[in-house]
Scaffold this motif. Structure first.
Motif, PDB file in Angstrom:
ATOM      1  N   PRO A  96       0.828  -1.214   0.000  1.00 20.09           N
ATOM      2  CA  PRO A  96       0.000   0.000   0.000  1.00 20.09           C
ATOM      3  C   PRO A  96       0.857   1.258   0.000  1.00 20.09           C
ATOM      4  O   PRO A  96       2.030   1.234   0.381  1.00 20.09           O
ATOM      5  N   ASP A  97       0.256   2.355  -0.423  1.00 18.19           N
ATOM      6  CA  ASP A  97       0.969   3.635  -0.407  1.00 18.19           C
ATOM      7  C   ASP A  97       1.268   4.066   1.030  1.00 18.19           C
ATOM      8  O   ASP A  97       0.444   3.873   1.941  1.00 18.19           O
ATOM      9  N   LEU A  98       2.431   4.660   1.199  1.00 13.20           N
ATOM     10  CA  LEU A  98       2.758   5.274   2.483  1.00 13.20           C
ATOM     11  C   LEU A  98       1.886   6.499   2.707  1.00 13.20           C
ATOM     12  O   LEU A  98       1.427   7.139   1.753  1.00 13.20           O
ATOM     13  N   PRO A  99       1.634   6.867   3.971  1.00 11.18           N
ATOM     14  CA  PRO A  99       0.933   8.130   4.231  1.00 11.18           C
ATOM     15  C   PRO A  99       1.655   9.299   3.565  1.00 11.18           C
ATOM     16  O   PRO A  99       2.887   9.358   3.549  1.00 11.18           O
ATOM     17  N   THR A 100       0.901  10.207   3.005  1.00  9.74           N
ATOM     18  CA  THR A 100       1.523  11.337   2.317  1.00  9.74           C
ATOM     19  C   THR A 100       2.347  12.194   3.272  1.00  9.74           C
ATOM     20  O   THR A 100       3.312  12.844   2.840  1.00  9.74           O
ATOM     21  N   ALA A 138       2.022  15.095  -3.508  1.00 12.56           N
ATOM     22  CA  ALA A 138       2.735  14.065  -2.751  1.00 12.56           C
ATOM     23  C   ALA A 138       2.835  12.810  -3.613  1.00 12.56           C
ATOM     24  O   ALA A 138       1.805  12.262  -4.027  1.00 12.56           O
ATOM     25  N   PRO A 139       4.037  12.352  -3.934  1.00 15.10           N
ATOM     26  CA  PRO A 139       4.173  11.120  -4.706  1.00 15.10           C
ATOM     27  C   PRO A 139       3.524   9.929  -4.006  1.00 15.10           C
ATOM     28  O   PRO A 139       3.522   9.845  -2.768  1.00 15.10           O
ATOM     29  N   ALA A 140       2.971   9.029  -4.793  1.00 17.73           N
ATOM     30  CA  ALA A 140       2.461   7.765  -4.264  1.00 17.73           C
ATOM     31  C   ALA A 140       3.638   6.798  -4.176  1.00 17.73           C
ATOM     32  O   ALA A 140       4.196   6.392  -5.198  1.00 17.73           O
ATOM     33  N   VAL A 141       4.008   6.437  -2.965  1.00 16.30           N
ATOM     34  CA  VAL A 141       5.194   5.617  -2.724  1.00 16.30           C
ATOM     35  C   VAL A 141       4.780   4.343  -2.001  1.00 16.30           C
ATOM     36  O   VAL A 141       4.209   4.407  -0.909  1.00 16.30           O
ATOM     37  N   PRO A 142       5.050   3.169  -2.576  1.00 18.32           N
ATOM     38  CA  PRO A 142       4.674   1.919  -1.904  1.00 18.32           C
ATOM     39  C   PRO A 142       5.515   1.679  -0.663  1.00 18.32           C
ATOM     40  O   PRO A 142       6.664   2.100  -0.570  1.00 18.32           O
ATOM     41  N   ARG A 143       4.922   0.982   0.287  1.00 22.45           N
ATOM     42  CA  ARG A 143       5.539   0.796   1.598  1.00 22.45           C
ATOM     43  C   ARG A 143       6.764  -0.115   1.556  1.00 22.45           C
ATOM     44  O   ARG A 143       7.739   0.106   2.283  1.00 22.45           O
ATOM     45  N   LEU A 144       6.729  -1.150   0.742  1.00 16.98           N
ATOM     46  CA  LEU A 144       7.762  -2.182   0.791  1.00 16.98           C
ATOM     47  C   LEU A 144       8.762  -2.023  -0.350  1.00 16.98           C
ATOM     48  O   LEU A 144       8.379  -1.815  -1.499  1.00 16.98           O
ATOM     49  N   GLY A 145      10.048  -2.136  -0.024  1.00 20.14           N
ATOM     50  CA  GLY A 145      11.074  -2.077  -1.042  1.00 20.14           C
ATOM     51  C   GLY A 145      12.443  -1.707  -0.516  1.00 20.14           C
ATOM     52  O   GLY A 145      13.453  -2.088  -1.100  1.00 20.14           O
ATOM     53  N   SER A 146      12.500  -0.981   0.595  1.00 13.47           N
ATOM     54  CA  SER A 146      13.804  -0.549   1.108  1.00 13.47           C
ATOM     55  C   SER A 146      14.302  -1.504   2.187  1.00 13.47           C
ATOM     56  O   SER A 146      13.537  -1.921   3.064  1.00 13.47           O
TER      57      SER A 146
END
Length: 506
Positions: A96-100, A138-146
């Motif tokens: 899911p997207d991170l909070p803006t 605010a970019p839509a950035v997914p939670r998982l990946g880092s």
């Protein structure tokens, strides 16, 4: 302080000042970021040095080479191709997207780091980030990946792609195509070369921002925990020996001594009933020791997070005054990983305290004879029974999620990243935990307010009585039964407002 308040109430942030937790919270909405001439000159000099090094044929990671374990291979010939190559292979996040609020705070943190002039990016990159922060974009950035090593590569790649008009973004809170969101905010798509792109993704700014936002809320929640503990003791008619200065000075922990002093101030004027047990349950008697330990952990974690926000987590770094290009591992987010996990431990124990205090308050065998679950007509009416059940679920979820992320290292990236700190997951977990703690405190506040309605005395200490008045204005008595989920959140907001106003007056 980096945060300045104009008469228009639009926050103004200077990159020449140290970043603060207040800056991060302000960035949730439009902010004015000031790039002073000295900053512009410093960044321009760093950029010129990079271009000179490239002209001289000096090897520079990410500019003349492939990325990660492919550093031994040549990169793309054209700067723009190098940029596209980097962003394309990293745009791989999931979930899911991170909070803006986190994404915008991360943008501010990245801008502040790049403004130090050691990353070799163009001044135009800083201008573009500052322009974005003036708007609701605010970019839509997914939670998982880092994995929190080599920076927050994947989430920051998504952030950068949105600034280029690719993927998705939010404008005025509405998720939409990133190009449309840019246009609606009056922004142009970002143009980058290889070094600019690497400078945007190669730091742990998302980790630091998420941890910083979590810490800002936890500082409030820590004060709320002490306030609610004082209100509970006052309403039950407890004595104040548990926070006596002789007792805590003998204990010898400065933070517990300070916590007891705060409790005494909140309880000043209270009138014990004299009919409580000689020794209260630990949920009252041991509050100074518990919250004092929380205060100590909180202070240490806060210092680490602020150092990270004001440091440079890029690679490589450029020092034109010494003619140096230095490659290393500042992007390894171990400090904040430990700090965020420490915060989570302290948050969950603070949540344990609130849940147990709620249990004490609803139990007729321990609450001074108040009706079970604070119901006006037990059986015909159910008081805060549902609120307590939900609170039990919340604390169970918090405990289940409290496993330290910083211990979960897994080798990846062809063993280029053969040990990683998972600081991003630690920080996001802490962010989630403090939001859950707010709900536990809201639940306890609703119960304290309902206890007055079913026969508990009103607080006799003026400080506690003032807060109860505010809760009573916001939360109606529970009679008859009604849905209470919004009341819990409203009570949490009231408590945040109370301690925020107290902090402003400190």
């Amino acid at each position: 302080m980096g945060l300045i308040q104009e008469q228009t109430c639009v926050p103004v942030i200077s990159v020449a000042e140290a970043r603060t937790l207040a800056d991060l919270e302000a960035a949730a909405g439009p902010v004015e970021v000031v790039l002073d001439p000295a900053t512009r000159n410093r960044v321009a000099e760093g950029r010129e040095f990079v271009m000179r090094c490239l002209a001289e044929g000096r090897p520079i990671y990410g500019a003349t080479t492939g990325f990660g374990p492919l550093v031994g291979f040549s990169g793309r010939d054209e700067d723009t191709d190098q940029c596209e190559n980097l962003l394309s292979h990293l745009t791989a996040g999931q979930g899911p997207d991170l909070p803006t609020s986190i994404v915008r705070a991360a943008t501010l943190a990245r801008l502040s780091s790049l403004a130090r002039g050691r990353s070799g990016v163009s001044v135009s990159v800083l201008d573009a980030l500052a322009e974005m922060l003036k708007t609701t974009f605010a970019p839509a950035v997914p939670r998982l990946g880092s994995v929190g090593a080599s920076g927050d590569l994947v989430p920051l790649a998504h952030l950068t792609q949105a600034l280029k008009g690719r993927g998705y973004a939010y404008a005025d809170g509405v998720r939409q195509d990133a190009g449309d969101a840019l246009a609606s905010c009056g922004l142009r798509p970002l143009e980058l070369d290889g070094r600019d792109a690497l400078g945007l993704v190669n730091g742990v700014s998302l980790t630091a921002a998420a941890a910083g936002l979590a810490m800002a809320q936890f500082i409030r929640s820590h004060r709320i925990a002490g306030l609610l503990s004082a209100m509970l003791a006052d309403q039950l008619g407890c004595g104040t020996d548990f926070c006596d200065h002789h007792l805590l000075e003998a204990f010898g922990h400065p933070e517990a001594i300070a916590e007891a002093a705060d409790l005494r101030a909140r309880l000043r004027g209270t009138r014990p009933t004299g009919d409580r047990p000689l020794q209260e349950p630990y949920t009252i008697r041991c509050v100074p020791q518990l919250l004092g330990a929380v205060r100590a952990s909180l202070g240490q974690a806060r210092d680490v997070i602020l150092r990270d926000l004001n440091g440079i987590s890029d690679n490589p770094l450029f020092f034109p005054e010494d003619n140096l290009v230095v490659h290393g591992g500042n992007f390894f987010g171990q400090p904040v990983a430990f700090a965020a996990d420490t915060m989570t431990t302290a948050v969950v124990q603070t949540g344990n305290l609130a849940e147990r205090q709620l249990d004490l308050l609803v139990d007729p065998h321990r609450n001074g004879g108040l009706p079970p679950v604070l119901a006006t007509e037990p059986g015909r009416q159910h008081g805060v029974q549902g609120v307590q059940i939900a609170a039990t679920a919340i604390i169970a979820d918090m405990r289940r999620s409290a496993v330290p992320a910083s211990l979960q290292s897994l080798p990846t990236n062809l063993h280029n990243q053969d040990i990683v700190p998972f600081g991003t997951q630690a920080a996001l977990n802490a962010f989630d935990q403090v939001r859950s703690l707010r709900l536990l405190h809201g639940s306890l506040a609703v119960a304290l307010r309902q206890a007055i309605h079913v026969g508990a005395r009103r607080p006799t200490a003026p400080a506690c009585a003032d807060v109860m008045e505010r809760l009573m204005d916001a939360i109606a008595p529970i009679e008859p039964d009604r849905p209470l989920h919004e009341d819990v959140r409203r009570a949490a907001d009231v408590l945040d407002d109370v301690v925020a106003s107290q902090q402003d007056n400190d």
